[in-house]
Design a protein around this motif. Structure first.
Motif, mmCIF file in Angstrom:
data_model
loop_
_atom_site.group_PDB
_atom_site.id
_atom_site.type_symbol
_atom_site.label_atom_id
_atom_site.label_comp_id
_atom_site.label_asym_id
_atom_site.label_seq_id
_atom_site.Cartn_x
_atom_site.Cartn_y
_atom_site.Cartn_z
ATOM 1 N N ASN A 165 0.784 -1.225 0.037
ATOM 2 C CA ASN A 165 -0.028 0.219 0.079
ATOM 3 C C ASN A 165 0.863 1.336 0.125
ATOM 4 O O ASN A 165 0.299 2.663 -0.096
ATOM 5 N N GLY A 166 2.123 1.108 -0.194
ATOM 6 C CA GLY A 166 2.974 2.257 -0.055
ATOM 7 C C GLY A 166 3.096 3.297 1.172
ATOM 8 O O GLY A 166 3.354 4.190 1.350
ATOM 9 N N ALA A 167 2.536 2.599 2.423
ATOM 10 C CA ALA A 167 2.297 3.540 3.525
ATOM 11 C C ALA A 167 3.482 3.923 4.328
ATOM 12 O O ALA A 167 4.396 2.997 4.209
ATOM 13 N N GLU A 168 3.451 4.569 5.235
ATOM 14 C CA GLU A 168 4.446 5.059 6.161
ATOM 15 C C GLU A 168 3.875 4.799 7.871
ATOM 16 O O GLU A 168 3.678 5.852 8.256
ATOM 17 N N PRO A 169 3.216 3.678 7.912
ATOM 18 C CA PRO A 169 2.692 3.564 9.592
ATOM 19 C C PRO A 169 3.665 3.673 10.588
ATOM 20 O O PRO A 169 4.944 3.578 10.517
ATOM 21 N N PRO A 170 3.193 4.447 11.516
ATOM 22 C CA PRO A 170 3.847 4.980 12.712
ATOM 23 C C PRO A 170 4.401 3.802 13.526
ATOM 24 O O PRO A 170 3.945 2.629 13.421
ATOM 25 N N LEU A 171 5.544 3.755 14.401
ATOM 26 C CA LEU A 171 6.043 2.695 14.892
ATOM 27 C C LEU A 171 5.909 2.814 16.382
ATOM 28 O O LEU A 171 5.771 3.865 17.177
#
Length: 289
Positions: A165-171
């Motif tokens: 999905n090309g996302a940048e999910p928080p860690l």
């Protein structure tokens, strides 16, 4: 001694142990192996199933159905003997039902069935949880497969995890095995993450939401494993600094949050399954020819 079942087709071969219904090997017809070997010098696991909790409980104690119980990290299923329920050349199913030992720490009637199946160059692992009780069944469930790092023919080359999905999910991170409340900047950039040993100095990298339902793990310019997830909203990536494996872990449930209730039903992403119903979870991995 645990029984080992081997399934195979013309592309892949898999071995599964009755202990924990845990996959022991995954190899392709060209002789390459993809699964971590379980070398205890680093970590003896290979692909454990996490049930009825994912991660730790505070002090390894959990309130279940109003009673406080001892519960080790990731639950008891990975250390339990499963019965072989069915087998063909290309699939096998193992079943764990409630026993006196499980009822002593988890007072419910349930069945957990793990199925490993092959279709062409894809392995699918499915977990089915049946609530055989007359009351709701709370649980977390996760998969914990470990793959070689470096992958075959990948020595000295960058290894990348890429979210479809090309996302940048928080860690999210753990402290003493419990989920810390703060969320950190994503290590992904436009869905891509080049993994490095230093990333695991603070334990697993956890993405509670937003990682999507598919990703790849592979060598830049080389072999790529393609994963798909069903009913598994959480993702963790884990290794030990310097260890030759990477765990790609899809979950439905996480460790308890720091300072929160020790009640199983209150843990993040816990499933509450009504009496008589079934819940299904699965991941698949496509192995390159």
């Amino acid at each position: 001694m645990p029984e080992i079942v081997r399934i195979a087709n013309d592309r892949l071969a898999v071995e599964v142990s009755s202990l924990g219904a845990e996959m022991q090997s995954l190899s392709s017809s060209d002789g390459r192996s993809w699964l971590w070997t379980g070398d205890a010098a680093w970590w003896s696991g290979r692909s454990p199933i996490l049930f009825p909790i994912v991660g730790k409980a505070p002090g390894n104690r959990l309130t279940v159905d109003g009673r406080q119980m001892e519960m080790a990290q990731h639950g008891f299923a990975r250390r339990s003997e499963f019965a072989l329920a069915s087998r063909t050349e290309t699939s096998c199913s193992h079943r764990l039902a409630a026993t006196d030992a499980t009822r002593a720490v988890y007072p419910f009637e349930f069945a957990l069935t793990l199925t490993h199946s092959l279709d062409g160059d894809t392995l699918t692992v499915t977990a089915e949880v049946d609530n055989l009780d007359e009351k709701p069944l709370p649980f977390g469930l996760g998969f914990h497969p470990a793959f070689l790092w470096p992958l075959p023919d990948g020595d000295g080359k960058p290894h990348v995890v890429e979210l479809e999905n090309g996302a940048e999910p928080p860690l999210a991170r753990l402290e003493d095995g419990l989920l810390r409340p703060e969320r950190l900047a994503s290590p992904f950039a436009a869905g891509k993450l080049q993994v490095s040993s230093e990333m695991f100095a603070d334990d697993a990298m956890i993405f509670l939401e937003g990682a999507g339902t598919a990703l790849t793990y592979g060598v830049d310019g080389g072999a790529v494993l393609r994963f798909r997830f069903e009913n598994l909203p959480n993702l963790a990536l884990w290794s030990k600094p310097g260890a030759p494996f990477l765990c790609v872990e899809p979950w439905h449930g996480t460790a308890a949050a720091m300072g929160a209730s020790d009640d199983l039903a209150a843990r993040p992403f816990t499933t509450i399954l009504p009496p008589g119903e079934k819940a299904c979870f699965a991941f698949s991995v496509e192995i390159p020819a």
